[in-house]
Each structure stands twice: as structure tokens, then as C-alpha cells.
Design a protein around this motif. Structure first.
Motif, short mmCIF file in Angstrom:
data_model
loop_
_atom_site.label_atom_id
_atom_site.label_comp_id
_atom_site.label_asym_id
_atom_site.label_seq_id
_atom_site.Cartn_x
_atom_site.Cartn_y
_atom_site.Cartn_z
N ILE A 166 3.03 8.83 8.35
CA ILE A 166 4.14 7.93 8.64
C ILE A 166 4.36 7.82 10.15
O ILE A 166 4.62 6.72 10.68
CB ILE A 166 5.43 8.42 7.94
N LEU A 167 4.26 8.94 10.86
CA LEU A 167 4.44 8.90 12.32
C LEU A 167 3.36 8.04 12.97
O LEU A 167 3.64 7.23 13.87
CB LEU A 167 4.41 10.32 12.89
N ALA A 168 2.11 8.19 12.52
CA ALA A 168 1.02 7.37 13.05
C ALA A 168 1.24 5.90 12.72
O ALA A 168 1.00 5.01 13.56
CB ALA A 168 -0.31 7.84 12.46
N LEU A 169 1.74 5.64 11.53
CA LEU A 169 2.02 4.26 11.11
C LEU A 169 3.07 3.62 12.02
O LEU A 169 2.89 2.51 12.53
CB LEU A 169 2.49 4.29 9.66
N ILE A 170 4.18 4.33 12.25
CA ILE A 170 5.26 3.79 13.06
C ILE A 170 4.84 3.64 14.51
O ILE A 170 5.20 2.67 15.19
CB ILE A 170 6.51 4.68 12.94
N ALA A 171 4.05 4.59 15.01
CA ALA A 171 3.55 4.47 16.38
C ALA A 171 2.68 3.23 16.53
O ALA A 171 2.77 2.50 17.53
CB ALA A 171 2.77 5.73 16.76
N GLY A 172 1.84 2.96 15.53
CA GLY A 172 1.00 1.77 15.58
C GLY A 172 1.81 0.50 15.51
O GLY A 172 1.56 -0.46 16.26
N VAL A 173 2.79 0.45 14.62
CA VAL A 173 3.67 -0.71 14.52
C VAL A 173 4.39 -0.95 15.84
O VAL A 173 4.49 -2.09 16.32
CB VAL A 173 4.69 -0.51 13.37
#
Length: 205
Positions: A166-173
Motif C-alpha cells: 500500500i505504501l508503494a502504491l500511494i508513493a507511486g500515485v
């Protein structure tokens, strides 16, 4: 006997001392939003903010320790406003990850498009303060992680992996949104929502 003011200057122009202080803070914040939306962080001074707000420096320092404290307060308030609307857009019983992700991401992108001044504060100026940026990423990851958890049982079986995903997802977004805002949001919002939804769903699936 009628109550009398407790001290000289308690009321002025029909406003109490507290009301005048709240009004000054509101004007400082509004001026800062306008200035930081139009200029880079390093190009805005405390004097600029005070001039636009029509508030003296003395009163500025009643509310904020310095320029950085002002931007951090702005960032905290604006990001809280964004997360509140994203959470409100989350469907109650979504049929799959894409159905859950699309309305939340659409709300986020729509709000940024409607309020480019706030978008620049969150995604352009404040990211210069790396510690605050990391804190914001964790706040957003916590929100999305909580809302999406029922739809990702396989990932949720490994809590650490789920948190990091989830952290990687939000960082990418966030990086995609930074690029979008940096280019004055010239690209239409709807394809952006499609791309972000597909990206997030692919990562979670």
C-alpha cells in the motif's frame, strides 16, 4: 449590573479578541495559499504573506513560528481536507478492487483539478520538506489500506507485505500526481483516473 469588558481592547469593531485573532489567521492562511500556489517555496517571504493578508509581522508570529511552520500547517489542513473527501467517496459495498478504487481516485483527482492552488501546496511546495512528505504518504497509505483491506484478503494475510504494498502504491500515485500538477494539469482528469485505477488494481491483485 451588566457585565463589563474584562480589559481594554477586549472588543473592537464588534469583534472579541479571539474573533480578531481567528480572522487574522484566516487571512494569513488565505494569503499563503494564493502565494504558494503562484510561486515556489523559496520565492515567498513572511513579509509577502503579511502584505497580502494585511496583517503585521507581529501578529504573524502569534500564529506561526516561521515560514516553514506556516507551510506545514497549510499542508496539514489541505491534506486533511483531501483525505476526508476521499474517504467520503469510498463505496460501502464495492464489487472488486477497481470498483473501490475508482471513486476514491476520481474524488482525489477532481478536487485537485477544482482547487489548483491547494494542489500545488500539497504536491509541489510541501514535498520539499521530506519528513512531512513521508508522514503524508503514511497517512494516505493508512487510509487506503483500511478502506481496501476487505478486498485484498490474500495480501492481508501477510500484514507487513500488505503495508509495504500500500505504501508503494500511494508513493507511486503521488509521483504521478506531482507530475500532473507540475505540468499545470493540462492532461484531462478522466484518463488519469483510469490510469491510476488500473495501476493500483494491478499492484494489489
Amino acid at each position: 449590573m451588566a457585565d463589563r469588558p474584562s480589559g481594554r481592547g477586549e472588543t473592537y469593531g464588534g469583534q472579541s479578541r479571539e474573533e480578531r485573532a481567528a480572522d487574522r489567521r484566516e487571512r494569513l492562511v488565505a494569503a499563503a495559499v494564493a502565494l504558494f500556489a503562484a510561486r515556489d517555496y523559496d520565492d515567498v517571504t513572511v513579509a509577502d504573506v503579511c502584505t497580502l493578508a494585511r496583517v503585521s509581522k507581529r501578529y504573524f508570529y502569534d500564529h506561526f513560528a516561521d515560514r516553514e511552520a506556516l507551510v506545514l500547517a497549510l499542508h496539514r489542513e489541505v491534506n486533511g481536507w483531501l483525505l476526508e473527501h476521499v474517504a467520503a467517496a469510498a463505496p460501502r459495498d464495492p464489487d472488486g478492487l477497481e470498483a473501490a478504487l475508482r471513486p476514491m481516485l476520481a474524488a482525489l483527482v477532481r478536487l485537485l483539478a477544482q482547487h489548483p492552488d491547494r494542489a500545488r501546496i500539497v504536491y509541489i511546495n510541501a514535498p520539499r520538506m521530506e519528513l512531512r512528505r513521508r508522514g503524508v504518504l503514511r497517512e494516505e497509505a493508512e487510509l487506503f489500506g483500511r478502506l481496501l483491506a476487505p478486498l485484498a484478503p490474500r495480501l492481508r494475510a501477510d500484514p507487513m507485505r500488505y503495508q509495504r504494498t500500500i505504501l508503494a502504491l500511494i508513493a507511486g500515485v503521488s509521483e504521478v500526481l506531482i507530475d500532473w500538477v507540475w505540468h499545470d494539469m493540462r492532461d484531462p482528469a478522466e484518463p488519469l483516473v483510469d490510469h491510476l485505477t488500473g495501476l493500483c488494481a494491478s499492484l494489489l491483485e
